[in-house]
Each structure stands twice: as structure tokens, then as C-alpha cells.
Design a protein around this motif. Structure first.
Motif, mmCIF file in Angstrom:
data_model
loop_
_atom_site.group_PDB
_atom_site.id
_atom_site.type_symbol
_atom_site.label_atom_id
_atom_site.label_comp_id
_atom_site.label_asym_id
_atom_site.label_seq_id
_atom_site.Cartn_x
_atom_site.Cartn_y
_atom_site.Cartn_z
ATOM 1 N N ASP A 2 81.702 -29.230 26.865
ATOM 2 C CA ASP A 2 81.098 -30.512 26.973
ATOM 3 C C ASP A 2 80.885 -30.224 25.743
ATOM 4 O O ASP A 2 80.006 -31.571 25.142
ATOM 5 N N TYR A 3 79.421 -29.322 25.480
ATOM 6 C CA TYR A 3 78.967 -28.537 24.773
ATOM 7 C C TYR A 3 79.531 -29.462 22.739
ATOM 8 O O TYR A 3 79.150 -30.214 21.725
ATOM 9 N N TRP A 4 80.882 -29.124 23.235
ATOM 10 C CA TRP A 4 81.926 -28.770 21.277
ATOM 11 C C TRP A 4 81.395 -30.815 21.216
ATOM 12 O O TRP A 4 81.620 -31.202 20.548
ATOM 13 N N HIS A 5 82.572 -31.353 22.550
ATOM 14 C CA HIS A 5 82.716 -32.557 22.903
ATOM 15 C C HIS A 5 81.068 -33.492 21.959
ATOM 16 O O HIS A 5 81.413 -34.252 21.033
ATOM 17 N N GLN A 6 79.637 -32.986 22.927
ATOM 18 C CA GLN A 6 78.745 -33.967 22.368
ATOM 19 C C GLN A 6 78.223 -33.535 21.086
ATOM 20 O O GLN A 6 78.109 -34.470 20.445
ATOM 21 N N GLU A 7 78.612 -32.076 20.905
ATOM 22 C CA GLU A 7 78.068 -32.112 19.445
ATOM 23 C C GLU A 7 78.635 -32.164 18.177
ATOM 24 O O GLU A 7 78.599 -32.167 17.094
ATOM 25 N N TYR A 8 80.075 -32.005 18.572
ATOM 26 C CA TYR A 8 81.072 -31.939 17.336
ATOM 27 C C TYR A 8 81.793 -33.990 17.469
ATOM 28 O O TYR A 8 81.341 -34.430 16.146
ATOM 29 N N GLU A 22 86.826 -38.158 25.783
ATOM 30 C CA GLU A 22 86.716 -37.973 27.895
ATOM 31 C C GLU A 22 87.345 -38.401 28.228
ATOM 32 O O GLU A 22 87.084 -36.918 29.485
ATOM 33 N N LYS A 30 88.880 -29.968 32.246
ATOM 34 C CA LYS A 30 87.892 -29.833 33.203
ATOM 35 C C LYS A 30 88.708 -29.288 34.894
ATOM 36 O O LYS A 30 87.813 -28.409 34.721
ATOM 37 N N ALA A 73 88.215 -27.327 21.243
ATOM 38 C CA ALA A 73 86.348 -26.659 21.474
ATOM 39 C C ALA A 73 86.836 -25.037 21.167
ATOM 40 O O ALA A 73 85.837 -24.418 21.507
ATOM 41 N N HIS A 76 85.126 -24.081 17.883
ATOM 42 C CA HIS A 76 83.835 -23.822 18.079
ATOM 43 C C HIS A 76 83.204 -23.079 18.558
ATOM 44 O O HIS A 76 81.235 -22.836 18.073
ATOM 45 N N ALA A 77 83.435 -22.437 20.217
ATOM 46 C CA ALA A 77 82.636 -22.092 21.060
ATOM 47 C C ALA A 77 82.785 -20.135 20.177
ATOM 48 O O ALA A 77 82.412 -19.538 21.228
#
Length: 80
Positions: A2-8, A22, A30, A73, A76-77
Motif C-alpha cells: 500500500d505504501y509503495w502504491h500510494q507514495e510511488y 490498484e 494482497k 514494491a 522500494h521497501a
């Protein structure tokens, strides 16, 4: 994820691509991988994820998209 999707992705991708990402995250990634902590994901778990989708008759291009999303993702993490 979720963080990757929202922030990147929301900052760097076009609207239709965002919608496709999404949907893939919500419906395929998920449910299959959301129960795992990032550090506990292994190549075997990810391979099982892909194999399960293959058995559900997803196309090769769809499988490549799912793998790409998960890989991006995880990169990115900071996951190896």
C-alpha cells in the motif's frame, strides 16, 4: 504494498495504469501475499503465488505484470 502504491505509483504513473495496478494489488496480490511480513517472503512463496495464478489461467502478460508489481514494491521497501 500500500505504501509503495500510494507514495510511488500515484505520483509517477498515468491514471489508467494506476487503476490497473490498484486492481491487481487488491484482487490478486494482497489476498495471496498480504498475510506475510516483507522479511518472511521467500522465492518459494513468490513462486507459489505465480504458479497459483498460472493455474487460474491468467495470461503470461498478466503474470508478468503481477511479478513486476511485487518486485518493484519489494525493491522500494529495501527487500533483497
Amino acid at each position: 504494498m500500500d505504501y509503495w502504491h500510494q507514495e510511488y505509483t500515484e505520483v509517477n504513473l498515468k491514471h489508467n495504469t494506476l487503476l490497473a495496478y490498484e486492481r491487481a494489488i487488491r484482487l490478486q496480490i494482497k489476498p495471496a501475499l498480504g498475510k506475510y511480513r516483507i522479511r518472511s517472503l521467500t522465492a518459494a512463496i513468490l513462486q507459489t503465488f505465480v504458479k497459483d495464478l498460472y493455474r487460474k489461467n491468467y495470461s503470461k502478460s498478466s503474470l508478468e505484470i503481477f511479478v513486476c508489481l511485487v518486485n518493484n514494491a519489494l525493491k522500494h521497501a529495501g527487500h533483497p
